[in-house]
Design an enzyme around this catalytic site. Structure first.
Site, PDB file in Angstrom:
ATOM      1  N   CYS A   1       0.826  -1.208   0.000  1.00 44.88           N
ATOM      2  CA  CYS A   1       0.000   0.000   0.000  1.00 44.88           C
ATOM      3  C   CYS A   1       0.858   1.255   0.000  1.00 44.88           C
ATOM      4  O   CYS A   1       1.955   1.255   0.561  1.00 44.88           O
ATOM      5  CB  CYS A   1      -0.875   0.037   1.243  1.00 44.88           C
ATOM      6  SG  CYS A   1      -1.930  -1.397   1.415  1.00 44.88           S
ATOM      7  N   ARG A  33       5.388   0.396  -6.302  1.00 45.33           N
ATOM      8  CA  ARG A  33       5.408  -0.417  -5.089  1.00 45.33           C
ATOM      9  C   ARG A  33       4.510  -1.650  -5.205  1.00 45.33           C
ATOM     10  O   ARG A  33       4.617  -2.570  -4.391  1.00 45.33           O
ATOM     11  CB  ARG A  33       4.928   0.418  -3.895  1.00 45.33           C
ATOM     12  CG  ARG A  33       5.872   1.524  -3.517  1.00 45.33           C
ATOM     13  CD  ARG A  33       5.192   2.521  -2.618  1.00 45.33           C
ATOM     14  NE  ARG A  33       4.854   1.974  -1.318  1.00 45.33           N
ATOM     15  CZ  ARG A  33       5.621   2.088  -0.235  1.00 45.33           C
ATOM     16  NH1 ARG A  33       6.747   2.727  -0.304  1.00 45.33           N
ATOM     17  NH2 ARG A  33       5.235   1.576   0.899  1.00 45.33           N
ATOM     18  N   TRP A  73      -2.734  -2.737  -1.655  1.00 46.21           N
ATOM     19  CA  TRP A  73      -2.260  -4.087  -1.989  1.00 46.21           C
ATOM     20  C   TRP A  73      -2.995  -5.010  -1.014  1.00 46.21           C
ATOM     21  O   TRP A  73      -2.753  -4.982   0.185  1.00 46.21           O
ATOM     22  CB  TRP A  73      -0.749  -4.159  -1.799  1.00 46.21           C
ATOM     23  CG  TRP A  73      -0.123  -5.443  -2.226  1.00 46.21           C
ATOM     24  CD1 TRP A  73       0.210  -5.815  -3.494  1.00 46.21           C
ATOM     25  CD2 TRP A  73       0.278  -6.526  -1.385  1.00 46.21           C
ATOM     26  NE1 TRP A  73       0.794  -7.060  -3.490  1.00 46.21           N
ATOM     27  CE2 TRP A  73       0.842  -7.523  -2.212  1.00 46.21           C
ATOM     28  CE3 TRP A  73       0.212  -6.766  -0.005  1.00 46.21           C
ATOM     29  CZ2 TRP A  73       1.339  -8.728  -1.714  1.00 46.21           C
ATOM     30  CZ3 TRP A  73       0.705  -7.968   0.489  1.00 46.21           C
ATOM     31  CH2 TRP A  73       1.254  -8.923  -0.367  1.00 46.21           C
ATOM     32  N   ASN A 105      -1.721   1.945   5.593  1.00 47.36           N
ATOM     33  CA  ASN A 105      -0.775   0.944   5.083  1.00 47.36           C
ATOM     34  C   ASN A 105      -0.343   0.120   6.288  1.00 47.36           C
ATOM     35  O   ASN A 105       0.069   0.683   7.297  1.00 47.36           O
ATOM     36  CB  ASN A 105       0.425   1.667   4.447  1.00 47.36           C
ATOM     37  CG  ASN A 105       1.576   0.733   4.122  1.00 47.36           C
ATOM     38  OD1 ASN A 105       1.418  -0.484   4.110  1.00 47.36           O
ATOM     39  ND2 ASN A 105       2.738   1.304   3.865  1.00 47.36           N
ATOM     40  N   GLY A 106      -0.442  -1.216   6.192  1.00 47.89           N
ATOM     41  CA  GLY A 106      -0.025  -2.061   7.314  1.00 47.89           C
ATOM     42  C   GLY A 106      -1.091  -3.105   7.609  1.00 47.89           C
ATOM     43  O   GLY A 106      -1.988  -3.345   6.793  1.00 47.89           O
ATOM     44  N   GLU A 149      18.499 -16.929  -7.754  1.00 45.53           N
ATOM     45  CA  GLU A 149      18.084 -15.580  -8.135  1.00 45.53           C
ATOM     46  C   GLU A 149      17.523 -15.578  -9.566  1.00 45.53           C
ATOM     47  O   GLU A 149      16.508 -14.930  -9.843  1.00 45.53           O
ATOM     48  CB  GLU A 149      19.279 -14.619  -7.996  1.00 45.53           C
ATOM     49  CG  GLU A 149      19.065 -13.208  -8.478  1.00 45.53           C
ATOM     50  CD  GLU A 149      17.906 -12.479  -7.798  1.00 45.53           C
ATOM     51  OE1 GLU A 149      17.375 -12.959  -6.783  1.00 45.53           O
ATOM     52  OE2 GLU A 149      17.503 -11.426  -8.327  1.00 45.53           O
ATOM     53  N   LYS A 160      13.728 -14.458 -10.577  1.00 48.36           N
ATOM     54  CA  LYS A 160      13.433 -13.423 -11.585  1.00 48.36           C
ATOM     55  C   LYS A 160      12.436 -13.969 -12.602  1.00 48.36           C
ATOM     56  O   LYS A 160      11.475 -13.310 -12.956  1.00 48.36           O
ATOM     57  CB  LYS A 160      14.692 -12.990 -12.353  1.00 48.36           C
ATOM     58  CG  LYS A 160      15.669 -12.062 -11.732  1.00 48.36           C
ATOM     59  CD  LYS A 160      15.231 -10.677 -11.436  1.00 48.36           C
ATOM     60  CE  LYS A 160      14.496 -10.609 -10.126  1.00 48.36           C
ATOM     61  NZ  LYS A 160      15.272 -10.258  -8.954  1.00 48.36           N
ATOM     62  N   GLU A 188       8.943 -14.414 -11.053  1.00 45.37           N
ATOM     63  CA  GLU A 188       8.323 -13.135 -10.683  1.00 45.37           C
ATOM     64  C   GLU A 188       7.675 -12.435 -11.866  1.00 45.37           C
ATOM     65  O   GLU A 188       6.568 -11.934 -11.754  1.00 45.37           O
ATOM     66  CB  GLU A 188       9.405 -12.162 -10.186  1.00 45.37           C
ATOM     67  CG  GLU A 188       9.673 -12.173  -8.721  1.00 45.37           C
ATOM     68  CD  GLU A 188      10.625 -11.049  -8.320  1.00 45.37           C
ATOM     69  OE1 GLU A 188      11.746 -10.995  -8.851  1.00 45.37           O
ATOM     70  OE2 GLU A 188      10.231 -10.240  -7.475  1.00 45.37           O
ATOM     71  N   HIS A 233      19.221 -36.609  -6.897  1.00 47.39           N
ATOM     72  CA  HIS A 233      18.519 -36.913  -5.647  1.00 47.39           C
ATOM     73  C   HIS A 233      17.043 -36.536  -5.726  1.00 47.39           C
ATOM     74  O   HIS A 233      16.373 -36.444  -4.705  1.00 47.39           O
ATOM     75  CB  HIS A 233      19.194 -36.193  -4.469  1.00 47.39           C
ATOM     76  CG  HIS A 233      20.624 -36.612  -4.290  1.00 47.39           C
ATOM     77  ND1 HIS A 233      20.970 -37.869  -3.844  1.00 47.39           N
ATOM     78  CD2 HIS A 233      21.784 -35.958  -4.547  1.00 47.39           C
ATOM     79  CE1 HIS A 233      22.296 -37.958  -3.820  1.00 47.39           C
ATOM     80  NE2 HIS A 233      22.808 -36.824  -4.249  1.00 47.39           N
ATOM     81  N   LYS A 262       6.804  -3.771  -4.445  1.00 43.75           N
ATOM     82  CA  LYS A 262       8.222  -3.433  -4.441  1.00 43.75           C
ATOM     83  C   LYS A 262       8.778  -3.444  -3.025  1.00 43.75           C
ATOM     84  O   LYS A 262       9.844  -3.969  -2.760  1.00 43.75           O
ATOM     85  CB  LYS A 262       8.401  -2.054  -5.080  1.00 43.75           C
ATOM     86  CG  LYS A 262       9.844  -1.586  -5.151  1.00 43.75           C
ATOM     87  CD  LYS A 262      10.633  -2.438  -6.115  1.00 43.75           C
ATOM     88  CE  LYS A 262      12.109  -2.090  -6.152  1.00 43.75           C
ATOM     89  NZ  LYS A 262      12.887  -3.204  -6.746  1.00 43.75           N
TER      90      LYS A 262
HETATM   91  O1  M6R Z   1      13.783  -4.183  -0.229  1.00 48.65           O
HETATM   92  P1  M6R Z   1      14.311  -5.560   0.096  1.00 48.65           P
HETATM   93  O2  M6R Z   1      15.606  -5.856  -0.555  1.00 48.65           O
HETATM   94  O3  M6R Z   1      14.366  -5.798   1.589  1.00 48.65           O
HETATM   95  O4  M6R Z   1      13.218  -6.539  -0.474  1.00 48.65           O
HETATM   96  C1  M6R Z   1      13.307  -7.923  -0.272  1.00 48.65           C
HETATM   97  C2  M6R Z   1      12.429  -8.667  -1.244  1.00 48.65           C
HETATM   98  O5  M6R Z   1      11.084  -8.329  -1.055  1.00 48.65           O
HETATM   99  C3  M6R Z   1      12.811  -8.374  -2.700  1.00 48.65           C
HETATM  100  O6  M6R Z   1      14.147  -8.645  -2.941  1.00 48.65           O
HETATM  101  C4  M6R Z   1      11.946  -9.212  -3.653  1.00 48.65           C
HETATM  102  O7  M6R Z   1      12.266 -10.555  -3.551  1.00 48.65           O
HETATM  103  C5  M6R Z   1      12.120  -8.685  -5.082  1.00 48.65           C
HETATM  104  N1  M6R Z   1      10.850  -8.553  -5.721  1.00 48.65           N
HETATM  105  C6  M6R Z   1      12.981  -9.544  -5.913  1.00 48.65           C
HETATM  106  O8  M6R Z   1      13.035  -9.187  -7.250  1.00 48.65           O
END
Ligand code: M6R
Length: 608
Positions: free
Chosen positions: A2, A27, A74, A99-100, A481, A485, A488, A504, A603
């Site tokens: 949010c 965000r 959100w 927000n929260g 990673e 990506k 996501e 395994h 974000k």
């Molecule tokens: O702002 P941060 O690095 O603490 O965020 C952590 C994760 O939420 C962030 O890395 C998330 O996994 C990304 N969307 C990855 O692309």
């Protein structure tokens, strides 16, 4: 997550609020709303979907006024519907954005229902606005009513409240969720982050945990959690580090991928000399480096993957034990802290709720000190950590983290070398590592040169539903990673394994429909990896191999080869990240997904 914007001015604020929401879009959110206070009352528009849908409502019915609050939601409690979108109202003239998460919303809801309040939404938020409305019956000051109501809440919040009876002020508050005050000339603002207000001011006050702020046209009065009035410093935003337009690129993500040579250089600048890491980058007193005997790294998502790479570096270069853990697990267990342990957090935003909670818990556990490697200088994580090393990547807007990750790795490499120097790394070895770091931006540049080739490969993923990423050693976290990506932004199910684990279990998944992305630097694991690749090839799997020329790998029937520059082994994890970012980007473009704002993601994950 949010996002909140609030404004009071001598001019109409609706455009300011909507522009602020557009700037918060990165965000992640699924609905949006705005409430405007004018002489006739408090009026609102709410819409499901993009901020554009909200703008369209303004074209149908203009809302004008000199005070207002706005929100991107959100969804946590209740689906993304118009009735669940903020602002929420009580009594028709009191509106609130939040927000929260309010953890005790259920008992509060029951109490309020018993008092006759009728709920219009499924949200946890709506209890707050009714609580304030109820408090106003005995306490006519909006500020006092808000303070009294917040005392009843458990959980995390940043809020903004307007009331038509009091059109001289709005009230905002934060506890556990970020909120910044924007200071203008005869106009003042609040927002979830500075970027939302850069079109109206560059002067900001960062609120502390528990602060409540009374915002009028010419004054911002801050009260701490105990109700004591406090002066908080005003800081000026440095526009030279702002980069919030896409420039020549179609998406922020691609722009941020291409910025990596520049921001890695910025991350190294002033932190290395000809042959040394300059320990002054950790602050005036770098004496803690000598005392470190253990390292605990805690982070989430992509930042966690950076931490996993650092474990290899720290144990190899400094010979010190290092553990890496996701913050959401760390914060809920009993942690044994050996003597002289450094607590190191990694975060792009510095506002990730789990990472902040882990830091707060760590402070009571007897660590040597706390160090945050973070991209946002004004963030809560930076303000609450004893030491900071900024990654200097500039604003990262794409939800999928790219340049923040490679600059985190660069900062972690600096940190690893600095700690290693105190643990027996010779001057000659340090000098060689510093040379390697200096060449990093140029290698990242060469890795980017494979963009066109990777774009062609991406077409082959358009109809895939699954993918497997393999790596060994410090390349395993890079495989993780890469898979994060891909899932996501292209919504393809992807998993990563250390290649030795294939037989395994995951080998059972391998067939001609399963692309297997393999990271193959030319190091001492090369022959082992080649055997793992044979196991895949023998079962008809299609291998996408990212390797340097020296590996002697090339295109074959079941191998699609992509060249990655040959670099010093310490740099391999950073340089191999680049083609994986490009691959996931191009696959997402082929699939037509929302690259910069993938579905369901935010974000900055400011709630648990
Ligand atoms: O702002 P941060 O690095 O603490 O965020 C952590 C994760 O939420 C962030 O890395 C998330 O996994 C990304 N969307 C990855 O692309």
């Amino acid at each position: 997550m949010c996002g909140i914007v609030g404004a009071i001015a001598r001019r109409n604020v609706s455009k300011i609020l909507i522009e602020g929401l557009s700037r918060l879009e990165y965000r992640g959110y699924d609905s949006a709303g705005v409430a405007i206070n004018n002489e006739e009352g408090v009026f609102s528009h709410r819409a499901v979907g993009k901020v554009q849908a909200l703008k369209d409502k303004f074209s149908d019915q203009l809302l004008d006024g000199k005070m207002g609050i706005a929100h991107t939601r959100w969804a946590t409690h209740g689906k993304p519907t118009e009735s669940n979108a903020h602002p929420h109202f009580s009594g028709g003239d009191l509106a609130l954005v939040h927000n929260g998460i309010i953890e005790n919303h259920e008992p509060l809801r029951l109490e309020l229902k018993a008092k006759g309040y009728v709920f219009q939404s499924e949200t946890d938020t709506e209890v707050i606005v009714h609580l304030i409305h109820d408090a106003l019956k005995v306490e006519p000051s909006l500020l006092n009513a808000v303070q009294a109501s917040l005392a009843k809440l458990e959980g995390a919040f940043a809020i903004g409240v307007v009331q038509n009876d009091d059109n001289e002020r709005f009230i905002a508050a934060r506890k556990g969720s970020p909120l910044v005050v924007g200071v203008g000339i005869e106009e003042n603002f609040v927002a979830s982050d500075q970027l939302a207000l850069l079109h109206v001011t560059d002067q900001f006050i960062f609120l502390e945990e528990g602060d409540v702020v009374d915002v009028t046209l010419d004054k911002v009065t801050i009260y701490d959690a105990q109700g004591e009035q406090q002066d908080r410093p005003v800081s000026v935003f440095n526009h030279s580090i702002d980069a919030t337009d896409k420039g020549e690129f179609r998406h922020y993500m691609m722009k941020e991928i291409y910025e990596q040579p520049k921001v890695i250089r910025a991350c190294l600048e002033g932190r290395i000399s000809d042959n040394k890491v300059l320990t002054s980058c950790f602050g005036a007193d770098s004496g803690f480096l000598k005392q470190i005997e253990n390292i605990h790294i805690v982070a989430c998502g992509t930042s966690y993957h950076a931490g996993m790479v650092a474990k290899y570096w720290l144990e190899e270069l400094a010979g010190l034990p290092c553990s890496v853990e996701v913050a959401s697990e760390y914060r809920y267990r009993k942690v044994a802290v050996p003597k002289n342990t450094l607590f190191l957090t990694l975060s792009q935003s510095g506002e990730t709720a789990d990472t902040l909670a882990a830091l707060r818990m760590a402070k009571s556990l007897g660590y040597l000190t706390t160090l945050a490697i973070c991209n946002v200088p004004s963030s809560t994580l930076v303000r609450e950590s004893a030491l900071t090393l900024l990654t200097n990547a500039g604003a990262e807007i794409g939800v999928a983290s790219t340049k923040a990750f490679t600059t985190q790795l660069t900062a972690l490499l600096l940190t690893s070398v600095a700690i290693a120097v105190e643990n027996g790394l010779s001057a000659q070895e340090e000098s060689a590592l510093v040379d390697a770091m200096r060449s990093l931006p140029a290698y990242v540049e060469s890795a980017l040169a494979e963009d066109e080739h990777i774009k062609k490969i991406a077409d082959r993923f358009a109809n895939k539903h699954n993918a497997l990423f393999l790596g060994r050693g410090a390349m395993f976290p890079i495989a993780l990673e890469g898979s994060l990506k891909l899932k996501e932004i292209s919504y393809i199910h992807a998993e990563a394994y250390p290649a030795g684990e294939l037989k395994h279990g995951p080998l059972a998944l391998v067939d001609e429909d399963m692309p297997i992305i393999t990271l193959v630097p030319h190091n001492d694991m090369l022959d082992k990896l080649k055997s793992n690749m044979q196991e895949v090839a023998a079962r008809g799997g299609e291998l996408y191999v990212f390797a340097d020329k020296d590996t002697d790998l090339h295109n074959e029937d079941n191998i699609v080869f992509t060249e990655v520059p040959k670099v010093d082994s310490i740099l391999e994890p950073i340089v191999h990240t680049i083609p994986l970012q490009l691959l996931s980007y191009h696959v997402a473009v082929v699939k037509g997904t929302d690259v910069d704002q993938p579905r369901n993601l935010a974000k900055s994950v400011t709630v648990e």
